[in-house]
Motif scaffolding. Sequence first.
Motif, PDB file in Angstrom:
ATOM      1  N   LYS A   3      58.821  72.594  -5.677  1.00 55.78           N
ATOM      2  CA  LYS A   3      58.764  74.264  -5.587  1.00 55.78           C
ATOM      3  C   LYS A   3      58.130  74.507  -6.773  1.00 55.78           C
ATOM      4  N   GLU A 268      64.840  76.407  -4.444  1.00 58.39           N
ATOM      5  CA  GLU A 268      65.104  75.772  -2.962  1.00 58.39           C
ATOM      6  C   GLU A 268      66.380  76.500  -2.490  1.00 58.39           C
ATOM      7  N   THR A 269      67.317  76.570  -3.559  1.00 54.53           N
ATOM      8  CA  THR A 269      68.694  77.473  -3.170  1.00 54.53           C
ATOM      9  C   THR A 269      68.437  78.939  -2.798  1.00 54.53           C
ATOM     10  N   ASP A 271      65.797  80.331  -1.818  1.00 55.19           N
ATOM     11  CA  ASP A 271      65.191  80.366  -0.553  1.00 55.19           C
ATOM     12  C   ASP A 271      66.335  80.201   0.764  1.00 55.19           C
ATOM     13  N   LYS A 272      67.029  79.223   0.494  1.00 57.97           N
ATOM     14  CA  LYS A 272      68.185  79.107   1.453  1.00 57.97           C
ATOM     15  C   LYS A 272      69.225  80.168   1.568  1.00 57.97           C
TER      16      LYS A 272
END
Length: 406
Positions: A3, A268-269, A271-272
């Motif tokens: 990322k 990543e978190t 975006d989640k």
Amino acid sequence: MQKLKFILQSNRSLQRYGFGFHQKRSFSALPSYTQLDYIQEEVLVEGRAKSRAAILNRPSALNALTTSMAARLNRLYESWEDNSDIGFVMMKGSGRAFCSGTDVVTLHQLLNQGKTEECKALFETLYKFVYVLGTYLKPHVAILDGITMGGGAGISLPGMFRIVTDRTVFATPEAQIGFHPDAGASYYLSRLPGYLGEYLALTGDKLNGVEMIACGLATHYSLKERLVWIEERLGKLITDDRSVIESSLAQYGDLVYPDKRSVLHKLETIDKCFCHDTVEEIINALENEAAESYNEWCTAVLTKLKEASPLSLKVTLQSIREGRFQTLDQCLTREYRISLKWISKQVSNDFSEGIRARLVDKDFAPKWDPPKLEQVTGDMVNCFFSPLGELEPELNLPTALREPDV
């Protein structure tokens, strides 16, 4: 890590966006030289061989922006753009800040005195300057050494080059004071990788200079101690060629990467959790993530969100989402509507209350209205985005005279 590599690579594509992108006159029989001197002292000018530098000069107020400062910047930049003897323009701040944003304490005082027209003048003048900078024909170099928040980012990030240092601190903390990220924030935040823009706008979290480089908000990084060399080098340039300026900046730049504690390693978190359509869904995703992984970072983010104005959070999220599909002038026009709705107190007094609690009385116990997310209705949010009406002019930007934003 994948990322983060994506973010670093996306820097180049962000360059094309500029960030990665009237003051009414008072007349009297005799000129007010004292007032004129004061206005000029707020924004100083340095002349160079083929360039000019504007210096924000309210160090005791962290160079917070006033209407007179924004008006002077407009006049200076327009005159410099028309002057063929000037090849490029620079901006920097005095003291430990580049610019802490709009002078919201003064806005709070004006609102308490019922002087809403003066508040409107500040937003109008500031947003016009942001548009001028975003469509500026000459290369622009902003030195973001120190605090760079809110409107301070707005008057620098739309320019061609943005130098950050080991002292740079960037944030858009407006939701924490019952307002919304403005001065073009819905344009540049919405163009950050993934849902990083939503995260920064809703939480008011800070980025350092290295992180600004990594996500595309800045173009060059330098240690504070090297700035004198950079300014000396730029001051000797006889050019209006952006590639020559770029080469000069690169000579003193450093190749840097975010450390392992950086929020950019949590993309990543982010975006989640922040990809969802509503603030409630975002909070629910963070709560689930915190419960499943015992993630202390998620818990800290939830605390920040719950400290912010519920109404501000919903208005801010919609503003960033709309900004993804709009040009800079469209974003500024929408932000102007939102700002005027806040100062009108038509829906809520959260803006004045947030400034009182965090910057005036400093009891850090704002009484938000409504106090809970579930009490914020769709009609309340939609009111901030609706046209101003016949009696209230919309923001009038010089789009017909300047290169339209793309």
